[in-house]
Motif scaffolding. Structure first.
Motif, PDB file in Angstrom:
ATOM      1  N   ARG A  18      -7.577 -11.960  -9.696  1.00 57.66           N
ATOM      2  CA  ARG A  18      -8.387 -10.989  -8.950  1.00 57.66           C
ATOM      3  C   ARG A  18      -7.898 -10.869  -7.506  1.00 57.66           C
ATOM      4  NH1 ARG A  18     -10.390  -6.312  -9.331  1.00 57.66           N
ATOM      5  NH2 ARG A  18     -12.358  -5.995  -8.255  1.00 57.66           N
ATOM      6  N   ILE A  19      -7.495 -11.997  -6.917  1.00 52.88           N
ATOM      7  CA  ILE A  19      -6.928 -11.966  -5.565  1.00 52.88           C
ATOM      8  C   ILE A  19      -5.691 -11.058  -5.550  1.00 52.88           C
ATOM      9  CG2 ILE A  19      -5.678 -13.315  -3.836  1.00 52.88           C
ATOM     10  CD1 ILE A  19      -7.553 -15.673  -4.541  1.00 52.88           C
ATOM     11  N   THR A  20      -4.854 -11.220  -6.546  1.00 55.59           N
ATOM     12  CA  THR A  20      -3.637 -10.414  -6.638  1.00 55.59           C
ATOM     13  C   THR A  20      -3.973  -8.934  -6.775  1.00 55.59           C
ATOM     14  OG1 THR A  20      -2.426 -12.257  -7.643  1.00 55.59           O
ATOM     15  CG2 THR A  20      -1.516 -10.051  -7.975  1.00 55.59           C
ATOM     16  N   GLU A  21      -4.941  -8.620  -7.641  1.00 57.60           N
ATOM     17  CA  GLU A  21      -5.333  -7.227  -7.846  1.00 57.60           C
ATOM     18  C   GLU A  21      -5.872  -6.596  -6.562  1.00 57.60           C
ATOM     19  OE1 GLU A  21      -8.197  -7.607 -10.948  1.00 57.60           O
ATOM     20  OE2 GLU A  21      -6.693  -7.877 -12.512  1.00 57.60           O
ATOM     21  N   LEU A  22      -6.774  -7.292  -5.898  1.00 55.96           N
ATOM     22  CA  LEU A  22      -7.365  -6.748  -4.679  1.00 55.96           C
ATOM     23  C   LEU A  22      -6.344  -6.655  -3.553  1.00 55.96           C
ATOM     24  CD1 LEU A  22     -10.895  -8.427  -4.612  1.00 55.96           C
ATOM     25  CD2 LEU A  22     -10.304  -6.089  -5.279  1.00 55.96           C
ATOM     26  N   SER A  23      -5.440  -7.622  -3.488  1.00 56.22           N
ATOM     27  CA  SER A  23      -4.390  -7.587  -2.464  1.00 56.22           C
ATOM     28  C   SER A  23      -3.464  -6.398  -2.680  1.00 56.22           C
ATOM     29  CB  SER A  23      -3.592  -8.890  -2.466  1.00 56.22           C
ATOM     30  OG  SER A  23      -4.406  -9.965  -2.096  1.00 56.22           O
ATOM     31  N   GLN A  24      -3.120  -6.132  -3.937  1.00 55.80           N
ATOM     32  CA  GLN A  24      -2.279  -4.981  -4.236  1.00 55.80           C
ATOM     33  C   GLN A  24      -2.987  -3.678  -3.894  1.00 55.80           C
ATOM     34  OE1 GLN A  24      -1.357  -5.580  -8.365  1.00 55.80           O
ATOM     35  NE2 GLN A  24       0.420  -6.864  -7.924  1.00 55.80           N
ATOM     36  N   LEU A  25      -4.277  -3.591  -4.209  1.00 55.80           N
ATOM     37  CA  LEU A  25      -5.056  -2.401  -3.871  1.00 55.80           C
ATOM     38  C   LEU A  25      -5.101  -2.198  -2.366  1.00 55.80           C
ATOM     39  CD1 LEU A  25      -6.935  -0.049  -4.543  1.00 55.80           C
ATOM     40  CD2 LEU A  25      -8.833  -1.709  -4.603  1.00 55.80           C
ATOM     41  N   ARG A  26      -5.349  -3.274  -1.631  1.00 54.79           N
ATOM     42  CA  ARG A  26      -5.409  -3.207  -0.168  1.00 54.79           C
ATOM     43  C   ARG A  26      -4.073  -2.733   0.398  1.00 54.79           C
ATOM     44  NH1 ARG A  26      -3.911  -6.151   4.113  1.00 54.79           N
ATOM     45  NH2 ARG A  26      -5.279  -6.163   5.945  1.00 54.79           N
ATOM     46  N   LYS A  28      -1.722  -1.044  -1.112  1.00 52.98           N
ATOM     47  CA  LYS A  28      -1.484   0.340  -1.502  1.00 52.98           C
ATOM     48  C   LYS A  28      -2.278   1.301  -0.608  1.00 52.98           C
ATOM     49  CE  LYS A  28      -1.677   3.413  -5.486  1.00 52.98           C
ATOM     50  NZ  LYS A  28      -2.028   3.546  -6.903  1.00 52.98           N
ATOM     51  N   LEU A  29      -3.541   0.984  -0.375  1.00 52.03           N
ATOM     52  CA  LEU A  29      -4.366   1.841   0.480  1.00 52.03           C
ATOM     53  C   LEU A  29      -3.815   1.909   1.901  1.00 52.03           C
ATOM     54  CD1 LEU A  29      -7.945   0.831  -0.707  1.00 52.03           C
ATOM     55  CD2 LEU A  29      -6.817   3.037  -1.045  1.00 52.03           C
ATOM     56  N   LEU A  30      -3.389   0.763   2.427  1.00 50.76           N
ATOM     57  CA  LEU A  30      -2.857   0.744   3.791  1.00 50.76           C
ATOM     58  C   LEU A  30      -1.534   1.498   3.882  1.00 50.76           C
ATOM     59  CD1 LEU A  30      -3.733  -2.888   4.933  1.00 50.76           C
ATOM     60  CD2 LEU A  30      -4.937  -0.756   5.468  1.00 50.76           C
ATOM     61  N   GLN A  31      -0.709   1.403   2.841  1.00 49.56           N
ATOM     62  CA  GLN A  31       0.558   2.129   2.841  1.00 49.56           C
ATOM     63  C   GLN A  31       0.335   3.638   2.791  1.00 49.56           C
ATOM     64  OE1 GLN A  31       2.667   0.487  -0.509  1.00 49.56           O
ATOM     65  NE2 GLN A  31       3.560  -1.179   0.695  1.00 49.56           N
ATOM     66  N   CYS A  32      -0.747   4.046   2.150  1.00 53.26           N
ATOM     67  CA  CYS A  32      -1.087   5.475   2.067  1.00 53.26           C
ATOM     68  C   CYS A  32      -1.850   5.944   3.300  1.00 53.26           C
ATOM     69  CB  CYS A  32      -1.933   5.742   0.824  1.00 53.26           C
ATOM     70  SG  CYS A  32      -1.059   5.512  -0.720  1.00 53.26           S
ATOM     71  N   GLY A  33      -2.090   5.022   4.220  1.00 51.02           N
ATOM     72  CA  GLY A  33      -2.798   5.377   5.443  1.00 51.02           C
ATOM     73  C   GLY A  33      -4.306   5.490   5.259  1.00 51.02           C
ATOM     74  N   ASP A  34      -4.820   4.874   4.214  1.00 52.92           N
ATOM     75  CA  ASP A  34      -6.242   4.970   3.909  1.00 52.92           C
ATOM     76  C   ASP A  34      -6.957   3.659   4.259  1.00 52.92           C
ATOM     77  OD1 ASP A  34      -8.629   5.978   3.067  1.00 52.92           O
ATOM     78  OD2 ASP A  34      -8.033   6.277   0.974  1.00 52.92           O
ATOM     79  N   SER A  35      -6.806   3.237   5.508  1.00 50.49           N
ATOM     80  CA  SER A  35      -7.430   1.979   5.931  1.00 50.49           C
ATOM     81  C   SER A  35      -8.955   2.086   5.913  1.00 50.49           C
ATOM     82  CB  SER A  35      -6.953   1.569   7.325  1.00 50.49           C
ATOM     83  OG  SER A  35      -7.291   2.557   8.270  1.00 50.49           O
TER      84      SER A  35
END
Length: 70
Positions: A18-26, A28-35
């Motif tokens: 779950r840590i891995t999943e949430l870290s990847q989501l975070r 991805k969102l930051l890379q897309c500029g969706d902080s």
């Protein structure tokens, strides 16, 4: 005792996943500029809490393992 350790080990693996999943989501969102979305989902806090839980599970496993050997 072995089954108990196995159950805790499985739980620890699920938390790590779950840590891995949430870290990847975070990430991805930051890379897309969706902080803002990352903040809305409270990802930093959720990840931190999961790390704490992972550490607690690790301590329990270590304690049970040492108790079994002793």
């Amino acid at each position: 005792m072995t089954e108990l350790i196995s159950n805790y080990t499985h739980s620890r693996a699920l938390v790590r996943q779950r840590i891995t999943e949430l870290s990847q989501l975070r990430r991805k969102l930051l890379q897309c500029g969706d902080s803002r979305r990352a903040q809305e989902l409270d990802l930093d806090r959720r990840i931190r809490l999961l790390y704490e839980e992972h550490g607690e599970l690790q301590q329990v496993i270590a304690h049970l393992t040492s108790y079994r050997r002793g």
